[in-house]
Design a protein around this motif. Structure first.
Motif, PDB file in Angstrom:
ATOM      1  N   LEU A 240       0.860  -1.186   0.000  1.00  0.00           N
ATOM      2  CA  LEU A 240       0.000   0.000   0.000  1.00  0.00           C
ATOM      3  C   LEU A 240       0.893   1.231   0.000  1.00  0.00           C
ATOM      4  CD1 LEU A 240      -2.942   1.165   0.403  1.00  0.00           C
ATOM      5  CD2 LEU A 240      -2.485   1.063   2.862  1.00  0.00           C
ATOM      6  N   LEU A 241       0.610   2.189  -0.885  1.00  0.00           N
ATOM      7  CA  LEU A 241       1.413   3.412  -0.980  1.00  0.00           C
ATOM      8  C   LEU A 241       0.514   4.638  -0.970  1.00  0.00           C
ATOM      9  CD1 LEU A 241       2.631   1.290  -3.447  1.00  0.00           C
ATOM     10  CD2 LEU A 241       4.485   2.938  -3.218  1.00  0.00           C
ATOM     11  N   SER A 242       1.032   5.726  -0.391  1.00  0.00           N
ATOM     12  CA  SER A 242       0.398   7.043  -0.481  1.00  0.00           C
ATOM     13  C   SER A 242       1.328   7.974  -1.242  1.00  0.00           C
ATOM     14  CB  SER A 242       0.157   7.637   0.912  1.00  0.00           C
ATOM     15  OG  SER A 242      -0.721   6.846   1.660  1.00  0.00           O
ATOM     16  N   ASN A 243       0.756   8.905  -2.009  1.00  0.00           N
ATOM     17  CA  ASN A 243       1.579   9.921  -2.655  1.00  0.00           C
ATOM     18  C   ASN A 243       0.688  11.043  -3.161  1.00  0.00           C
ATOM     19  OD1 ASN A 243       3.925  11.181  -3.998  1.00  0.00           O
ATOM     20  ND2 ASN A 243       4.846   9.149  -3.809  1.00  0.00           N
ATOM     21  N   VAL A 249       4.052   9.967 -10.557  1.00  0.00           N
ATOM     22  CA  VAL A 249       3.788   8.809  -9.707  1.00  0.00           C
ATOM     23  C   VAL A 249       2.889   7.812 -10.433  1.00  0.00           C
ATOM     24  CG1 VAL A 249       2.837   8.031  -7.509  1.00  0.00           C
ATOM     25  CG2 VAL A 249       4.048  10.218  -7.629  1.00  0.00           C
ATOM     26  N   LYS A 250       1.832   8.307 -11.049  1.00  0.00           N
ATOM     27  CA  LYS A 250       0.895   7.422 -11.751  1.00  0.00           C
ATOM     28  C   LYS A 250       1.579   6.675 -12.888  1.00  0.00           C
ATOM     29  CE  LYS A 250      -3.176  10.256 -10.759  1.00  0.00           C
ATOM     30  NZ  LYS A 250      -4.174  11.176 -11.337  1.00  0.00           N
ATOM     31  N   ASP A 251       2.471   7.353 -13.594  1.00  0.00           N
ATOM     32  CA  ASP A 251       3.180   6.701 -14.693  1.00  0.00           C
ATOM     33  C   ASP A 251       4.117   5.608 -14.182  1.00  0.00           C
ATOM     34  OD1 ASP A 251       1.902   8.291 -16.521  1.00  0.00           O
ATOM     35  OD2 ASP A 251       3.573   9.682 -16.820  1.00  0.00           O
ATOM     36  N   ILE A 252       4.789   5.879 -13.073  1.00  0.00           N
ATOM     37  CA  ILE A 252       5.741   4.908 -12.528  1.00  0.00           C
ATOM     38  C   ILE A 252       5.024   3.657 -12.009  1.00  0.00           C
ATOM     39  CG2 ILE A 252       7.364   4.536 -10.607  1.00  0.00           C
ATOM     40  CD1 ILE A 252       8.434   7.353 -11.120  1.00  0.00           C
ATOM     41  N   TRP A 258      -1.194  -2.704 -10.143  1.00  0.00           N
ATOM     42  CA  TRP A 258      -1.386  -1.567  -9.234  1.00  0.00           C
ATOM     43  C   TRP A 258      -2.753  -0.940  -9.444  1.00  0.00           C
ATOM     44  CZ3 TRP A 258       1.720  -2.095  -5.535  1.00  0.00           C
ATOM     45  CH2 TRP A 258       3.053  -2.455  -5.729  1.00  0.00           C
ATOM     46  N   LYS A 259      -3.502  -0.793  -8.362  1.00  0.00           N
ATOM     47  CA  LYS A 259      -4.805  -0.131  -8.392  1.00  0.00           C
ATOM     48  C   LYS A 259      -4.630   1.253  -7.771  1.00  0.00           C
ATOM     49  CE  LYS A 259      -7.084  -4.592  -7.647  1.00  0.00           C
ATOM     50  NZ  LYS A 259      -5.850  -5.366  -7.454  1.00  0.00           N
ATOM     51  N   ILE A 260      -5.004   2.299  -8.506  1.00  0.00           N
ATOM     52  CA  ILE A 260      -4.808   3.673  -8.053  1.00  0.00           C
ATOM     53  C   ILE A 260      -6.162   4.338  -7.819  1.00  0.00           C
ATOM     54  CG2 ILE A 260      -3.823   5.928  -8.612  1.00  0.00           C
ATOM     55  CD1 ILE A 260      -1.766   4.544 -10.354  1.00  0.00           C
ATOM     56  N   SER A 261      -6.329   4.935  -6.630  1.00  0.00           N
ATOM     57  CA  SER A 261      -7.554   5.687  -6.337  1.00  0.00           C
ATOM     58  C   SER A 261      -7.173   7.027  -5.723  1.00  0.00           C
ATOM     59  CB  SER A 261      -8.458   4.898  -5.391  1.00  0.00           C
ATOM     60  OG  SER A 261      -7.777   4.561  -4.194  1.00  0.00           O
ATOM     61  N   ILE A 282      -3.239  10.285  -3.778  1.00  0.00           N
ATOM     62  CA  ILE A 282      -3.593   8.987  -4.346  1.00  0.00           C
ATOM     63  C   ILE A 282      -3.138   7.854  -3.415  1.00  0.00           C
ATOM     64  CG2 ILE A 282      -3.680   9.684  -6.753  1.00  0.00           C
ATOM     65  CD1 ILE A 282      -0.849   8.630  -7.118  1.00  0.00           C
ATOM     66  N   ILE A 283      -3.884   6.783  -3.466  1.00  0.00           N
ATOM     67  CA  ILE A 283      -3.538   5.550  -2.774  1.00  0.00           C
ATOM     68  C   ILE A 283      -3.322   4.486  -3.859  1.00  0.00           C
ATOM     69  CG2 ILE A 283      -4.470   3.686  -1.360  1.00  0.00           C
ATOM     70  CD1 ILE A 283      -5.768   5.755   0.396  1.00  0.00           C
ATOM     71  N   ILE A 284      -2.221   3.768  -3.712  1.00  0.00           N
ATOM     72  CA  ILE A 284      -1.856   2.736  -4.682  1.00  0.00           C
ATOM     73  C   ILE A 284      -1.733   1.417  -3.926  1.00  0.00           C
ATOM     74  CG2 ILE A 284      -0.146   2.018  -6.412  1.00  0.00           C
ATOM     75  CD1 ILE A 284       0.815   4.980  -6.440  1.00  0.00           C
ATOM     76  N   LYS A 285      -2.323   0.362  -4.458  1.00  0.00           N
ATOM     77  CA  LYS A 285      -2.217  -0.954  -3.790  1.00  0.00           C
ATOM     78  C   LYS A 285      -2.240  -2.074  -4.825  1.00  0.00           C
ATOM     79  CE  LYS A 285      -7.181  -1.234  -2.723  1.00  0.00           C
ATOM     80  NZ  LYS A 285      -8.183  -1.371  -1.650  1.00  0.00           N
ATOM     81  N   ASN A 286      -1.816  -3.251  -4.395  1.00  0.00           N
ATOM     82  CA  ASN A 286      -1.714  -4.383  -5.324  1.00  0.00           C
ATOM     83  C   ASN A 286      -2.687  -5.510  -4.965  1.00  0.00           C
ATOM     84  OD1 ASN A 286      -0.497  -5.285  -2.947  1.00  0.00           O
ATOM     85  ND2 ASN A 286       1.052  -6.513  -4.022  1.00  0.00           N
TER      86      ASN A 286
END
Length: 287
Positions: A240-243, A249-252, A258-261, A282-286
């Protein structure tokens, strides 16, 4: 019953420092994105520890492996855990001197470079409690350089919370380290949860704030973080990532696992109160 609940709520540990990017205001959003089950909790950008304390308040026996690159901050966690009584004495002395002459005393302490453990940590907490917006920032030489804040009666010695933090950190299942974020790879196993909350990528030329240590968190560092996150994904870990809501960030993190919300967030450190609201993160998780 209401009184019993209040006593429990008061004793819950909370961050003992205000930290850039602190997650208390986003806790409900993060909770909604936690996996239902996981093994050890890992957090390589610990900061103020809001997420860890929130998890521990619900599950005190949770295994946690947390770290940060900021050695002064990690020393504070260890000192609160192991030498709370002496730390509180030192903070009480800071509080007395501050209330005698807040301006002169603040800048006198800011200039100091104590070498002893208790004095180093009490200085960090004192400055954090009395500086402008509780903003922790150091220059290229590693020197704290934030001006005095406008407070009438800052809570310099929050004895109740420090006691709660000290008590919960004494669990043998909590490991605290000072190290770079990539070291987490060797400690993780399938089913663990790793939460990354790095210094955010700027979304404009004037929004660049990464100086919570004396080295910046660059785009190259973000690439390294993405490589690590992909390795953890391959191990079967929950990541789980925050940014910031940044195209970079979205491109990387554009791979399909990766699910981005996006979520709404405030910026508590902006000097202009009108610019503290209406931001997206954004929150990114797998998973």
């Amino acid at each position: 019953m209401a009184q019993e609940y209040r006593q429990i709520a008061i004793s819950e540990p909370k961050p003992f420092v205000k930290w850039v990017g602190g997650k208390r205001q986003l806790m409900q959003e993060l909770e909604n994105n936690f996996p239902k089950q996981f093994g050890t909790y890992h957090e390589p950008f610990l900061g103020g520890g809001a997420v860890m304390f929130n998890l521990l308040s619900k599950e005190p026996k949770l295994s946690c492996n947390v770290s940060d690159f900021n050695s002064d901050l990690i020393l504070a966690y260890i000192t609160i855990r192991d030498k709370l009584g002496k730390l509180i004495e030192s903070l009480e002395n800071h509080s007395k001197n501050y209330h005698d002459d807040s301006t002169e005393y603040y800048y006198e302490v800011r200039k100091q470079e104590p070498k002893l453990q208790i004095e180093k940590v009490s200085r960090l907490i004192f400055l954090n409690r009395t500086c402008f917006n509780g903003l922790y920032r150091v220059n290229k030489k590693g020197q704290f350089n934030v001006p005095l804040g406008r407070y009438t009666n800052p809570n310099i010695v929050n004895k109740e919370n420090l006691t709660s933090v000290s008590k919960i950190l004494q669990s043998e299942k909590i490991k605290i380290s000072c190290r770079g974020f990539e070291a987490v790879l060797d400690d993780t196993k399938k089913g663990d949860l790793i939460y990354f909350d790095p210094p955010y990528q700027p979304i404009s030329s004037t929004a660049n704030f990464t100086s919570y240590t004396h080295r910046d968190f660059t785009e190259d560092d973000l690439e390294r973080l993405a490589t690590l996150a992909n390795q953890l994904n391959s191990k079967g870990c929950h990541v789980l990532l925050s940014n910031s809501n940044s195209k970079v960030v979205k491109d990387i993190f554009s791979e399909k696992h990766w699910k981005i919300s996006s979520i709404n967030a405030n910026r508590a450190i902006n000097s202009n109160a009108q610019k503290r609201t209406g931001h997206k993160e954004i929150i990114i998780k797998n998973y």
